[in-house]
Design a protein around this motif. Structure first.
Motif, PDB file in Angstrom:
ATOM      1  N   GLY A  33       0.811  -1.211   0.000  1.00  0.00           N
ATOM      2  CA  GLY A  33       0.000   0.000   0.000  1.00  0.00           C
ATOM      3  C   GLY A  33       0.848   1.265   0.000  1.00  0.00           C
ATOM      4  N   THR A  34       2.015   1.217   0.662  1.00  0.00           N
ATOM      5  CA  THR A  34       2.912   2.371   0.682  1.00  0.00           C
ATOM      6  C   THR A  34       3.409   2.677  -0.729  1.00  0.00           C
ATOM      7  OG1 THR A  34       3.624   1.960   2.957  1.00  0.00           O
ATOM      8  CG2 THR A  34       5.087   3.273   1.581  1.00  0.00           C
ATOM      9  N   PHE A  35       3.813   1.633  -1.449  1.00  0.00           N
ATOM     10  CA  PHE A  35       4.257   1.829  -2.833  1.00  0.00           C
ATOM     11  C   PHE A  35       3.133   2.406  -3.692  1.00  0.00           C
ATOM     12  CE2 PHE A  35       7.822  -0.965  -1.797  1.00  0.00           C
ATOM     13  CZ  PHE A  35       8.828  -0.449  -2.597  1.00  0.00           C
ATOM     14  N   MET A  36       1.943   1.853  -3.554  1.00  0.00           N
ATOM     15  CA  MET A  36       0.826   2.304  -4.379  1.00  0.00           C
ATOM     16  C   MET A  36       0.444   3.747  -4.044  1.00  0.00           C
ATOM     17  SD  MET A  36      -1.477  -1.194  -4.407  1.00  0.00           S
ATOM     18  CE  MET A  36      -2.737  -0.479  -5.470  1.00  0.00           C
ATOM     19  N   PHE A  37       0.417   4.057  -2.761  1.00  0.00           N
ATOM     20  CA  PHE A  37       0.102   5.419  -2.324  1.00  0.00           C
ATOM     21  C   PHE A  37       1.108   6.409  -2.910  1.00  0.00           C
ATOM     22  CE2 PHE A  37       0.723   9.007   0.513  1.00  0.00           C
ATOM     23  CZ  PHE A  37      -0.564   9.416   0.808  1.00  0.00           C
ATOM     24  N   THR A  38       2.392   6.093  -2.783  1.00  0.00           N
ATOM     25  CA  THR A  38       3.432   6.986  -3.289  1.00  0.00           C
ATOM     26  C   THR A  38       3.341   7.139  -4.800  1.00  0.00           C
ATOM     27  OG1 THR A  38       4.958   6.521  -1.470  1.00  0.00           O
ATOM     28  CG2 THR A  38       5.932   7.276  -3.546  1.00  0.00           C
ATOM     29  N   GLY A  39       3.099   6.044  -5.503  1.00  0.00           N
ATOM     30  CA  GLY A  39       2.987   6.109  -6.955  1.00  0.00           C
ATOM     31  C   GLY A  39       1.853   7.008  -7.406  1.00  0.00           C
ATOM     32  N   VAL A  40       0.676   6.856  -6.793  1.00  0.00           N
ATOM     33  CA  VAL A  40      -0.488   7.672  -7.169  1.00  0.00           C
ATOM     34  C   VAL A  40      -0.254   9.131  -6.797  1.00  0.00           C
ATOM     35  CG1 VAL A  40      -2.929   8.106  -6.683  1.00  0.00           C
ATOM     36  CG2 VAL A  40      -2.119   5.767  -7.041  1.00  0.00           C
ATOM     37  N   PHE A  41       0.236   9.364  -5.596  1.00  0.00           N
ATOM     38  CA  PHE A  41       0.443  10.744  -5.133  1.00  0.00           C
ATOM     39  C   PHE A  41       1.512  11.442  -5.968  1.00  0.00           C
ATOM     40  CE2 PHE A  41       0.263  14.234  -2.269  1.00  0.00           C
ATOM     41  CZ  PHE A  41      -0.839  14.027  -1.450  1.00  0.00           C
ATOM     42  N   PHE A  42       2.569  10.717  -6.310  1.00  0.00           N
ATOM     43  CA  PHE A  42       3.629  11.303  -7.117  1.00  0.00           C
ATOM     44  C   PHE A  42       3.110  11.654  -8.507  1.00  0.00           C
ATOM     45  CE2 PHE A  42       7.245  11.143 -10.023  1.00  0.00           C
ATOM     46  CZ  PHE A  42       8.132  11.994  -9.392  1.00  0.00           C
ATOM     47  N   GLY A  43       2.240  10.794  -9.057  1.00  0.00           N
ATOM     48  CA  GLY A  43       1.653  11.071 -10.362  1.00  0.00           C
ATOM     49  C   GLY A  43       0.803  12.329 -10.341  1.00  0.00           C
ATOM     50  N   LEU A  44      -0.006  12.477  -9.299  1.00  0.00           N
ATOM     51  CA  LEU A  44      -0.850  13.673  -9.179  1.00  0.00           C
ATOM     52  C   LEU A  44       0.002  14.925  -8.964  1.00  0.00           C
ATOM     53  CD1 LEU A  44      -3.705  12.235  -6.907  1.00  0.00           C
ATOM     54  CD2 LEU A  44      -3.836  12.786  -9.347  1.00  0.00           C
ATOM     55  N   ALA A  45       1.052  14.788  -8.142  1.00  0.00           N
ATOM     56  CA  ALA A  45       1.938  15.924  -7.903  1.00  0.00           C
ATOM     57  C   ALA A  45       2.641  16.338  -9.193  1.00  0.00           C
ATOM     58  CB  ALA A  45       2.974  15.574  -6.834  1.00  0.00           C
ATOM     59  N   SER A  46       3.071  15.371  -9.991  1.00  0.00           N
ATOM     60  CA  SER A  46       3.741  15.672 -11.260  1.00  0.00           C
ATOM     61  C   SER A  46       2.805  16.401 -12.206  1.00  0.00           C
ATOM     62  CB  SER A  46       4.244  14.380 -11.914  1.00  0.00           C
ATOM     63  OG  SER A  46       5.214  13.751 -11.101  1.00  0.00           O
ATOM     64  N   LEU A  47       1.559  15.982 -12.234  1.00  0.00           N
ATOM     65  CA  LEU A  47       0.567  16.695 -13.053  1.00  0.00           C
ATOM     66  C   LEU A  47       0.429  18.131 -12.575  1.00  0.00           C
ATOM     67  CD1 LEU A  47      -1.663  16.804 -15.195  1.00  0.00           C
ATOM     68  CD2 LEU A  47      -3.248  15.887 -13.463  1.00  0.00           C
ATOM     69  N   GLY A  48       0.411  18.324 -11.261  1.00  0.00           N
ATOM     70  CA  GLY A  48       0.320  19.669 -10.703  1.00  0.00           C
ATOM     71  C   GLY A  48       1.495  20.540 -11.119  1.00  0.00           C
ATOM     72  N   TYR A  49       2.695  19.962 -11.129  1.00  0.00           N
ATOM     73  CA  TYR A  49       3.874  20.720 -11.547  1.00  0.00           C
ATOM     74  C   TYR A  49       3.779  21.121 -13.012  1.00  0.00           C
ATOM     75  CZ  TYR A  49       6.766  20.310  -7.358  1.00  0.00           C
ATOM     76  OH  TYR A  49       7.279  20.458  -6.096  1.00  0.00           O
ATOM     77  N   VAL A  50       3.347  20.200 -13.871  1.00  0.00           N
ATOM     78  CA  VAL A  50       3.234  20.506 -15.295  1.00  0.00           C
ATOM     79  C   VAL A  50       2.235  21.640 -15.517  1.00  0.00           C
ATOM     80  CG1 VAL A  50       2.500  19.615 -17.545  1.00  0.00           C
ATOM     81  CG2 VAL A  50       3.932  18.205 -16.047  1.00  0.00           C
ATOM     82  N   LEU A  51       1.094  21.584 -14.839  1.00  0.00           N
ATOM     83  CA  LEU A  51       0.093  22.642 -14.968  1.00  0.00           C
ATOM     84  C   LEU A  51       0.627  23.973 -14.444  1.00  0.00           C
ATOM     85  CD1 LEU A  51      -3.104  20.665 -13.852  1.00  0.00           C
ATOM     86  CD2 LEU A  51      -2.453  21.324 -16.186  1.00  0.00           C
ATOM     87  N   TYR A  52       1.372  23.908 -13.351  1.00  0.00           N
ATOM     88  CA  TYR A  52       1.965  25.130 -12.779  1.00  0.00           C
ATOM     89  C   TYR A  52       2.960  25.762 -13.750  1.00  0.00           C
ATOM     90  CZ  TYR A  52       5.327  27.865 -10.074  1.00  0.00           C
ATOM     91  OH  TYR A  52       6.178  28.846  -9.641  1.00  0.00           O
ATOM     92  N   PHE A  53       3.868  24.959 -14.303  1.00  0.00           N
ATOM     93  CA  PHE A  53       4.859  25.499 -15.225  1.00  0.00           C
ATOM     94  C   PHE A  53       4.192  26.074 -16.479  1.00  0.00           C
ATOM     95  CE2 PHE A  53       7.763  22.305 -13.111  1.00  0.00           C
ATOM     96  CZ  PHE A  53       8.422  23.260 -12.360  1.00  0.00           C
ATOM     97  N   ASN A  54       3.162  25.406 -16.942  1.00  0.00           N
ATOM     98  CA  ASN A  54       2.445  25.894 -18.124  1.00  0.00           C
ATOM     99  C   ASN A  54       1.800  27.256 -17.858  1.00  0.00           C
ATOM    100  OD1 ASN A  54       1.316  25.558 -20.837  1.00  0.00           O
ATOM    101  ND2 ASN A  54      -0.641  25.350 -19.781  1.00  0.00           N
ATOM    102  N   GLU A  55       1.326  27.465 -16.623  1.00  0.00           N
ATOM    103  CA  GLU A  55       0.629  28.697 -16.281  1.00  0.00           C
ATOM    104  C   GLU A  55       1.588  29.836 -15.945  1.00  0.00           C
ATOM    105  OE1 GLU A  55      -2.512  31.315 -15.564  1.00  0.00           O
ATOM    106  OE2 GLU A  55      -2.577  29.289 -16.429  1.00  0.00           O
TER     107      GLU A  55
END
Length: 301
Positions: A207-229
């Motif tokens: 569950g720790t691996f899965m949690f980190t994977g999902v959270f990291f994916g969402l955080a990465s999306l947030g960074y891409v949107l931030y840089f674009n803006e």
């Protein structure tokens, strides 16, 4: 207080893993000076962070591996006083380097108090899985970004509520919230023995691996949107490319651990931390140098 075992518990080299947060903060700061850059780096990475490590070690009294120290030596009261000394020196440097920036001093003091509340037995946030996860990620991420921003620019505290400052801070915390349970994955036995039911224990190894994977994916999306803006989409693409070694190692480690949970150990955790800090730090250094046009000023471009 100054014996070798106590100096080992400072784990000064462990500050490297938090260096990307500092570098990210530089990229959003309009006012930069050599004295300010050096002062805040020294305050955080050579004094405040190590003091927090030492203070945590003193109360945890770990017998098995901890972050940055595979074989921690026994602790004594001298370690407690060494942590106090390093915090005091950090605050004194801030007072000297940033005269009359009382907001910076207050923010540094708040960081120190939060880090102490994490391990001090009177409060012991560490035994509350969600609360400790939120507070540790917030103060080591967003709070440090805003602290560096306030320190370099001498702006009022209210400036952190501006979107171009608020969002980077929250994104810094998002990365830490994703990775935080992974730093606990090899310490289940030690933490449970003390009654610290960490988020990683709650999630379990898989569950720790899965949690980190999902959270990291969402955080990465947030960074891409931030840089674009606020910058340029190209920065988002470079960010994803920079993170690819982290994703590759994480994926390989996950599949190895599915076959044998003993792979969720100290060595692999430190490898992930080192790869993540290096890739993130490299990207944020690039972002800082490129977006602030420093390279053009010094004649690189």
């Amino acid at each position: 207080m100054f014996k070798r075992s106590n100096w080992l518990h400072l784990r000064i080299h462990f500050s490297y893993f938090l260096l990307p947060i500092y570098l990210f903060a530089l990229s959003i700061s309009p006012n930069l000076s050599e004295a300010g850059l050096l002062g805040l780096f020294v305050i955080l990475h050579l004094f405040i962070y190590p003091a927090s490590n030492a203070y945590n070690s003193f109360y945890d009294k770990d017998e098995k591996s901890i972050g940055g120290l595979k074989n921690p030596p026994p602790v004594d009261k001298g370690l407690y006083w060494l942590a106090q000394l390093f915090d005091l020196i950090g605050l004194l440097i801030a007072f000297i380097y940033f005269p009359k920036n009382y907001t910076l001093l207050a923010m540094l003091l708040a960081y120190i108090l939060a880090s102490r509340a994490y391990s001090n037995p009177a409060i012991r946030l560490k035994k509350y899985p969600i609360t400790s996860w939120l507070i540790a990620g917030f103060f080591q991420g967003a709070w440090v970004v805003w602290l560096v921003y306030i320190g370099l620019n001498d702006f009022p505290f209210a400036n952190i509520l501006k979107p171009h400052v608020l969002i980077p801070g929250l994104l810094a915390s998002a990365i830490l919230w994703g990775s935080y349970p992974m730093t606990q994955i090899y310490q289940h036995e030690e933490d449970a023995k003390r009654g610290d039911i960490t988020l990683s224990i709650k999630l379990g190894i898989k569950g720790t691996f899965m949690f980190t994977g999902v959270f990291f994916g969402l955080a990465s999306l947030g960074y891409v949107l931030y840089f674009n803006e606020y910058f340029n989409l190209n920065y988002g693409l470079v960010f994803l490319a920079a993170m690819s070694p982290v994703i590759i190692f994480f994926g390989k480690w996950f599949f190895k651990t599915l076959k044998d949970e003993s792979n969720a150990d100290y060595t692999n955790t430190m490898r992930l931390n080192w790869i993540s800090a290096t890739c993130l730090g490299g990207f944020f250094l690039y972002l800082f140098l490129h977006s602030t046009n420093i390279l053009s000023v010094v004649g690189v471009y």
